[in-house]
Design a protein around this motif. Structure first.
Motif, PDB file in Angstrom:
ATOM      1  N   GLU A 236      37.003  39.731  36.102  1.00  0.00           N
ATOM      2  CA  GLU A 236      38.297  39.657  35.422  1.00  0.00           C
ATOM      3  C   GLU A 236      39.357  40.446  36.175  1.00  0.00           C
ATOM      4  O   GLU A 236      39.043  41.450  36.811  1.00  0.00           O
ATOM      5  CB  GLU A 236      38.190  40.324  34.049  1.00  0.00           C
ATOM      6  CG  GLU A 236      37.524  39.540  32.995  1.00  0.00           C
ATOM      7  CD  GLU A 236      37.849  40.154  31.645  1.00  0.00           C
ATOM      8  OE1 GLU A 236      38.547  39.514  30.881  1.00  0.00           O
ATOM      9  OE2 GLU A 236      37.407  41.284  31.390  1.00  0.00           O
ATOM     10  N   GLY A 237      40.597  40.026  36.056  1.00  0.00           N
ATOM     11  CA  GLY A 237      41.708  40.800  36.618  1.00  0.00           C
ATOM     12  C   GLY A 237      41.759  40.749  38.139  1.00  0.00           C
ATOM     13  O   GLY A 237      42.157  41.715  38.782  1.00  0.00           O
ATOM     14  N   VAL A 238      41.369  39.625  38.723  1.00  0.00           N
ATOM     15  CA  VAL A 238      41.419  39.476  40.182  1.00  0.00           C
ATOM     16  C   VAL A 238      42.866  39.188  40.590  1.00  0.00           C
ATOM     17  O   VAL A 238      43.440  38.186  40.186  1.00  0.00           O
ATOM     18  CB  VAL A 238      40.486  38.335  40.656  1.00  0.00           C
ATOM     19  CG1 VAL A 238      40.571  38.172  42.166  1.00  0.00           C
ATOM     20  CG2 VAL A 238      39.054  38.617  40.213  1.00  0.00           C
ATOM     21  N   GLU A 239      43.436  40.091  41.362  1.00  0.00           N
ATOM     22  CA  GLU A 239      44.858  39.976  41.710  1.00  0.00           C
ATOM     23  C   GLU A 239      45.096  39.764  43.198  1.00  0.00           C
ATOM     24  O   GLU A 239      46.182  39.344  43.587  1.00  0.00           O
ATOM     25  CB  GLU A 239      45.618  41.224  41.232  1.00  0.00           C
ATOM     26  CG  GLU A 239      45.635  41.354  39.711  1.00  0.00           C
ATOM     27  CD  GLU A 239      46.456  42.538  39.216  1.00  0.00           C
ATOM     28  OE1 GLU A 239      46.873  43.371  40.037  1.00  0.00           O
ATOM     29  OE2 GLU A 239      46.670  42.614  37.983  1.00  0.00           O
ATOM     30  N   THR A 240      44.136  40.090  44.041  1.00  0.00           N
ATOM     31  CA  THR A 240      44.352  39.984  45.494  1.00  0.00           C
ATOM     32  C   THR A 240      43.269  39.136  46.163  1.00  0.00           C
ATOM     33  O   THR A 240      42.146  39.026  45.665  1.00  0.00           O
ATOM     34  CB  THR A 240      44.351  41.373  46.180  1.00  0.00           C
ATOM     35  OG1 THR A 240      43.011  41.886  46.170  1.00  0.00           O
ATOM     36  CG2 THR A 240      45.285  42.346  45.476  1.00  0.00           C
ATOM     37  N   ALA A 241      43.651  38.575  47.327  1.00  0.00           N
ATOM     38  CA  ALA A 241      42.687  37.793  48.106  1.00  0.00           C
ATOM     39  C   ALA A 241      41.541  38.685  48.574  1.00  0.00           C
ATOM     40  O   ALA A 241      40.396  38.250  48.678  1.00  0.00           O
ATOM     41  CB  ALA A 241      43.390  37.142  49.299  1.00  0.00           C
ATOM     42  N   GLN A 256      38.739  35.287  37.456  1.00  0.00           N
ATOM     43  CA  GLN A 256      39.874  35.022  36.581  1.00  0.00           C
ATOM     44  C   GLN A 256      40.897  36.100  36.902  1.00  0.00           C
ATOM     45  O   GLN A 256      40.534  37.260  37.063  1.00  0.00           O
ATOM     46  CB  GLN A 256      39.356  35.181  35.151  1.00  0.00           C
ATOM     47  CG  GLN A 256      40.299  34.888  34.044  1.00  0.00           C
ATOM     48  CD  GLN A 256      39.632  35.151  32.685  1.00  0.00           C
ATOM     49  OE1 GLN A 256      38.425  35.395  32.596  1.00  0.00           O
ATOM     50  NE2 GLN A 256      40.426  35.117  31.639  1.00  0.00           N
ATOM     51  N   GLY A 257      42.164  35.736  37.042  1.00  0.00           N
ATOM     52  CA  GLY A 257      43.166  36.763  37.310  1.00  0.00           C
ATOM     53  C   GLY A 257      44.440  36.177  37.863  1.00  0.00           C
ATOM     54  O   GLY A 257      44.521  34.982  38.161  1.00  0.00           O
ATOM     55  N   PHE A 258      45.438  37.045  38.008  1.00  0.00           N
ATOM     56  CA  PHE A 258      46.767  36.608  38.410  1.00  0.00           C
ATOM     57  C   PHE A 258      46.762  35.969  39.798  1.00  0.00           C
ATOM     58  O   PHE A 258      47.653  35.192  40.116  1.00  0.00           O
ATOM     59  CB  PHE A 258      47.752  37.786  38.366  1.00  0.00           C
ATOM     60  CG  PHE A 258      47.965  38.359  36.982  1.00  0.00           C
ATOM     61  CD1 PHE A 258      47.559  37.669  35.839  1.00  0.00           C
ATOM     62  CD2 PHE A 258      48.589  39.606  36.817  1.00  0.00           C
ATOM     63  CE1 PHE A 258      47.756  38.198  34.568  1.00  0.00           C
ATOM     64  CE2 PHE A 258      48.790  40.138  35.543  1.00  0.00           C
ATOM     65  CZ  PHE A 258      48.378  39.446  34.425  1.00  0.00           C
ATOM     66  N   LEU A 259      45.778  36.304  40.657  1.00  0.00           N
ATOM     67  CA  LEU A 259      45.682  35.654  41.973  1.00  0.00           C
ATOM     68  C   LEU A 259      45.633  34.141  41.812  1.00  0.00           C
ATOM     69  O   LEU A 259      46.242  33.396  42.580  1.00  0.00           O
ATOM     70  CB  LEU A 259      44.432  36.131  42.726  1.00  0.00           C
ATOM     71  CG  LEU A 259      44.148  35.420  44.058  1.00  0.00           C
ATOM     72  CD1 LEU A 259      45.225  35.751  45.105  1.00  0.00           C
ATOM     73  CD2 LEU A 259      42.769  35.788  44.604  1.00  0.00           C
ATOM     74  N   PHE A 260      44.913  33.689  40.816  1.00  0.00           N
ATOM     75  CA  PHE A 260      44.749  32.243  40.589  1.00  0.00           C
ATOM     76  C   PHE A 260      45.837  31.732  39.663  1.00  0.00           C
ATOM     77  O   PHE A 260      46.496  30.755  39.969  1.00  0.00           O
ATOM     78  CB  PHE A 260      43.365  31.956  40.020  1.00  0.00           C
ATOM     79  CG  PHE A 260      42.255  32.557  40.850  1.00  0.00           C
ATOM     80  CD1 PHE A 260      41.910  31.979  42.060  1.00  0.00           C
ATOM     81  CD2 PHE A 260      41.595  33.701  40.444  1.00  0.00           C
ATOM     82  CE1 PHE A 260      40.911  32.539  42.855  1.00  0.00           C
ATOM     83  CE2 PHE A 260      40.592  34.267  41.219  1.00  0.00           C
ATOM     84  CZ  PHE A 260      40.249  33.690  42.427  1.00  0.00           C
TER      85      PHE A 260
END
Ligand code: C2E
Ligand code: CA
Ligand code: CA
Ligand code: CA
Length: 275
Positions: A236-241, A256-260
């Protein structure tokens, strides 16, 4: 001095009173939210890390209040829980999420799973409210298209009531995820007793993944353990590559996260699915 002490107390009491009034006002407004159609679900894609495709979605509650402000759950869920309104709201969340899972399964020509959040308070109601299983039968949706996210807090003092409700949920074929995994206090013995399908690694570990060895080790260990137990893992909370690449390397299943994508209104989520 004595006078200053008295003033402080008065100031404190005044604050308490103001907070209590704000809460009462919020509660009065929240009572209208469901009948007035002010609740909305946003949907955040859950991506299959290996393929980069949208695999499923988490439904997240929003409240567009009478003044037009869009409120996140942290600002009203506790009031909903204290007042018992959470039961009606939770049933609405379930039905609305199920309706969308049905629509998107049809659109994609495959099972499309939608996760909902169910707080510990929602497991306490006597008797059960909406019959969720009957609802799924009514709309002819396979129960595996619903994933119920629970927290470790629920499992801390597992009463017979909660245990039997969890068992009923699992027997119906709905799937179960442990949300915010790694932040609770419970021993992991419940993993042995319950038929859990997914662990969701808490955002706090993902945030530090690239720069902090501790978070990296915890994350890797959760993934290895989960896989040995036959569970899938969602980060959860994946924001960067960089975070995504770490997770891919560690064999994490979903992210799942803002990156996607941020959580999206249903129509925007559907547009994403159609692309
Ligand atoms: P949660 O279940 O852990 O949901 C994940 C939260 O992280 C969501 O906040 C989501 O918008 C946010 N998020 C997603 N990706 C990122 C990211 O990359 N970075 C950061 N910083 N945040 C990200 P949201 O929607 O405000 O929900 C907060 C909490 O409210 C949820 O935490 C869940 O515990 C609760 N909640 C949401 N919807 C419902 C509901 O329908 N019923 C109940 N009982 N609780 C709900
Ligand atoms: Ca969740
Ligand atoms: Ca299961
Ligand atoms: Ca979470």
């Amino acid at each position: 001095s004595k006078a200053a002490g008295r003033n402080q107390l008065t100031f404190f009491e005044a604050n308490m009173q103001a907070a209590a009034i704000r809460r009462l006002k919020l509660l009065a407004e929240l009572r209208r939210a469901l009948p007035d159609g002010q609740l909305e679900l946003c949907f955040q894609p859950i991506v299959d890390l290996a393929t980069g495709q949208v695999a499923k979605a988490e439904a997240l509650l929003r409240w567009r209040n009478a003044a037009g402000a869009l409120l996140a759950p942290d600002s009203f869920i506790d009031v909903a829980e204290e007042s018992g309104l959470i039961h009606e709201i939770g049933d609405w969340v379930f039905r609305t999420a199920a309706d969308h899972a049905k629509r998107w399964s049809h659109l994609l020509g495959r099972d499309f799973q939608v996760s909902i959040n169910k707080s510990p308070v929602q497991f306490q109601r006597q008797p059960d409210g909406t019959d969720w299983v009957a609802y799924l039968e009514g709309i002819d949706l396979g129960a595996r298209c619903i994933n119920v996210e629970i927290t470790e807090g629920l499992l801390l003092n597992l009463s017979d009531t909660v245990l039997s409700r969890l068992a009923a949920l699992q027997a119906s074929g709905m799937q179960v995820s442990i949300d915010d995994f790694g932040t609770g206090y419970s021993s992991m013995s419940y993993l042995k007793r319950l038929d859990i399908d997914y662990l969701k690694i808490d955002q706090s570990f993902i945030k530090e993944l690239e720069h902090d060895n501790f978070s990296r080790t915890i994350t890797d260990t959760i993934i290895v353990m989960a896989h040995k137990l036959g569970l899938k893992v969602i980060a959860e909370g994946v924001e960067t590559a960089g975070q995504r690449d770490c997770l891919l390397q560690s064999g994490c299943d979903f992210a799942q996260g803002f990156l996607f994508s941020r959580p999206l209104p249903a129509d925007q989520f559907e547009a994403l699915l159609r692309r």
